[in-house]
Design a protein around this motif. Sequence first.
Motif, PDB file in Angstrom:
ATOM      1  N   TYR A   6       0.837  -1.183   0.000  1.00  0.00           N
ATOM      2  CA  TYR A   6       0.000   0.000   0.000  1.00  0.00           C
ATOM      3  C   TYR A   6       0.880   1.243   0.000  1.00  0.00           C
ATOM      4  O   TYR A   6       2.054   1.176   0.327  1.00  0.00           O
ATOM      5  CB  TYR A   6      -0.914   0.039   1.220  1.00  0.00           C
ATOM      6  CG  TYR A   6      -0.205  -0.222   2.527  1.00  0.00           C
ATOM      7  CD1 TYR A   6       0.429   0.813   3.208  1.00  0.00           C
ATOM      8  CD2 TYR A   6      -0.148  -1.496   3.077  1.00  0.00           C
ATOM      9  CE1 TYR A   6       1.079   0.585   4.396  1.00  0.00           C
ATOM     10  CE2 TYR A   6       0.510  -1.729   4.275  1.00  0.00           C
ATOM     11  CZ  TYR A   6       1.118  -0.695   4.930  1.00  0.00           C
ATOM     12  OH  TYR A   6       1.765  -0.912   6.114  1.00  0.00           O
ATOM     13  N   LYS A   8       1.892   4.333   1.716  1.00  0.00           N
ATOM     14  CA  LYS A   8       1.698   4.800   3.080  1.00  0.00           C
ATOM     15  C   LYS A   8       3.021   5.248   3.638  1.00  0.00           C
ATOM     16  O   LYS A   8       4.064   4.705   3.317  1.00  0.00           O
ATOM     17  CB  LYS A   8       1.150   3.632   3.904  1.00  0.00           C
ATOM     18  CG  LYS A   8       0.957   3.931   5.335  1.00  0.00           C
ATOM     19  CD  LYS A   8      -0.416   3.496   5.771  1.00  0.00           C
ATOM     20  CE  LYS A   8      -0.703   4.113   7.122  1.00  0.00           C
ATOM     21  NZ  LYS A   8      -1.915   4.874   7.095  1.00  0.00           N
ATOM     22  N   GLN A   9       2.947   6.204   4.495  1.00  0.00           N
ATOM     23  CA  GLN A   9       4.123   6.615   5.244  1.00  0.00           C
ATOM     24  C   GLN A   9       4.561   5.470   6.138  1.00  0.00           C
ATOM     25  O   GLN A   9       3.756   4.899   6.850  1.00  0.00           O
ATOM     26  CB  GLN A   9       3.746   7.810   6.126  1.00  0.00           C
ATOM     27  CG  GLN A   9       3.851   9.122   5.389  1.00  0.00           C
ATOM     28  CD  GLN A   9       5.290   9.590   5.382  1.00  0.00           C
ATOM     29  OE1 GLN A   9       5.871   9.651   6.340  1.00  0.00           O
ATOM     30  NE2 GLN A   9       5.871   9.898   4.280  1.00  0.00           N
ATOM     31  N   ASN A  11       6.699   3.821   9.337  1.00  0.00           N
ATOM     32  CA  ASN A  11       7.012   4.311  10.671  1.00  0.00           C
ATOM     33  C   ASN A  11       8.338   5.056  10.695  1.00  0.00           C
ATOM     34  O   ASN A  11       9.324   4.607  10.142  1.00  0.00           O
ATOM     35  CB  ASN A  11       7.104   3.141  11.650  1.00  0.00           C
ATOM     36  CG  ASN A  11       5.739   2.679  12.095  1.00  0.00           C
ATOM     37  OD1 ASN A  11       4.765   3.401  11.947  1.00  0.00           O
ATOM     38  ND2 ASN A  11       5.684   1.478  12.624  1.00  0.00           N
ATOM     39  N   LYS A  12       8.312   6.180  11.360  1.00  0.00           N
ATOM     40  CA  LYS A  12       9.536   6.932  11.544  1.00  0.00           C
ATOM     41  C   LYS A  12      10.302   6.345  12.722  1.00  0.00           C
ATOM     42  O   LYS A  12       9.720   5.924  13.705  1.00  0.00           O
ATOM     43  CB  LYS A  12       9.197   8.391  11.875  1.00  0.00           C
ATOM     44  CG  LYS A  12       8.610   9.151  10.716  1.00  0.00           C
ATOM     45  CD  LYS A  12       9.710   9.791   9.886  1.00  0.00           C
ATOM     46  CE  LYS A  12       9.152  10.693   8.802  1.00  0.00           C
ATOM     47  NZ  LYS A  12       8.231  10.005   7.901  1.00  0.00           N
TER      48      LYS A  12
END
Lengths: 108, 252, 312
Positions: A6, A8-9, A11-12
């Motif tokens: 997908y 999507k950003q 995780n940072k």
Amino acid sequence: MDSIYYDKQFNKMSEDNQGQVWEVFVQAKPGLAHKHVGNIQAMGKEMALQNARDMYVRRKEGISIWVVKLEDIVASSPEEIGSFFDPMDDKAYRQATYYKMPEGAKHI
Amino acid sequence: METSKNLIKLLYRLGDNTLIYGQRLAEWCSNGPTLEEDVALTNISLDNFGQTRAIYSHLAEIENKGKTEDDYAFRRNERQFYNALIVERPNGHFGDTIARGFLFDAFQLHFYQELTKSNNEFLAGLAAKSLKEVQYHVRHSGEWVVRLGDGTDESKEKIQKSINDMWEFTGDMFATDSAIDKLTEEGVAPNYNLVKEKWTKTVEEVLYRATLKKPEDCYMQKGSLSGLHSEFLGHLLGDMQYLQRAYPDSEW
Amino acid sequence: MSTLGEATMTGQELFDYKIENDLKIEPKDWMPEDYRKHLQRQMSQHAHSEVIGMQPEGNWILRAPSLRAKVILLAKVQDEAGHGQYLYSAAETLGKTRDEFINELQTGKAKYSSIFNYPTLTWADMGAVGWLVDGAAIVNQVSLQRTSYGPYSRAMVKICKEESFHQRQGYEIMAQMANGTPEQKEMAQDALNRFWWPSIMMFGPHDGDSPRTGNAMKWKIKRETNDDLRQQFIDKTVAQAEVIGLTIPDPDLKWNEERGHYDFGKMDWDEFWNVVNGNGPCNKQRLQHHIDAHKNGSWVRKAANAYAEKNG
């Protein structure tokens, strides 16, 4: 170009989260290819490897593990199914069964 | 006869170590910082219970009193346990568990490594099998010490304190008594001084990578080989032994 | 597939074609928004159930009455963590992260199976949970192996394979206790009495009262209805209870020759909804446990992330 799942950003790092998604590949026996078995979440390479081990080979399922960060995998998209894969349809000459062998020829 | 009495003492020590440590780690089930870590900690717990069962079963054989592995785990009192003090320390927070785990796992690593050379067939076999497990345990706990030490300011402070707090219980891991000394002389048990040397080196290496300080020499708690423990052990046993004690005539 | 000429089909047409022909929907395929939402809800609820389900059984790991029982139970609860992980990762392919799912659980936006809001009071409950609760879950999960969403289906296949020992573990405990001392047998019967009705209600409301069943069946997310699955479970469990000499606490339970199934009594749906809505004996405890563990782990996750950022 988007992820295999997908857009999507991801995780940072340096935050409170479950880490990054890593796809896991396990080699079941010597001589076999590594096969995709699923994924895990982890912070960093070493943890990814350990988590994959703890999560996917609890029942002696393998002898070697690869982990790859999900965001580093590039995937074709469903829309490309035609242009990527259909052109191979008419190239039967790439298959051994395409060729007629003289009767009686063996081991070829 | 004398050898077998000494050997029994050593087997108690080894089996109790892994039993109590396994039980402590099992407390983490559903409490880990991530799902993956929950699974990792309980894997280590399971390995330890596995070692315990092998040891107690062998103990039952050589004692030959018709006991089972469960009699050793569930039918002894506080003063009859010989586990090292460090394994009964409460879990505390994740850093405390990791500090305890690393210091003990590193001990097990070098202890088992030396024990593979034992002239006792059972012990050498146990060591060879367990060594593979504890190599992974020390990798798991060691990497966490490094991560927490070199993570955030908060985690560094926490794990340093955990290591410091645990330090006074490390000396007792290397304790011996006349029974074990005799076994070492006979080539059955390892040389504990050698184990300690190697352990110290591993600990120093990991603490260095973790940017942590090795604690100052301090007074070392002792007594476990005489069955003298902290108050915590009684509570652990109370939970663990409850059903066997409450229904002594039942089989489970 | 190439003969289809997808290029000329709309997303909806291709989706319908795949559902119609039992082909799996994959993460990047076009799918109706409601299909995605339904799956997100169902799969995350399934994942949460595995994770919260660790608690009632975890309650007895430290007190297991033999070393054998202890390692089996620990391995089983550990599998549940693993299965929660498989399910979260399958659910994530729909576009939400595990962190988001966990947040929904902890803020009460997402549910988990109500069965885990009952306490495990005696060791026999480990038997009842394994035999009945896992038994019911397995009936559901076997059916879900054929679900239309690829990642969900694959997770179910893996989970079913791993869970094959779970129900046996519980049944073995029940059998042993049912044939043990009078006290043990009483404990076993008491556990069955307490877990029977909640277990058969795990399949959810009757088909007529289950508003979402229609779409879920149409999209082949669900392959069998609540009532069908419940009946399957009851039919096979009755005989298992007989074998070990325990009595299922339902006076109306009897074989119906004509239907070829067991008839059974009325379930107490007021009780069911009361627990779903937060008033079960352990709802608050279970959620608080999860929140506490999560909070306690916060500094650890931050540290590990910070370390990974520096060192990879």
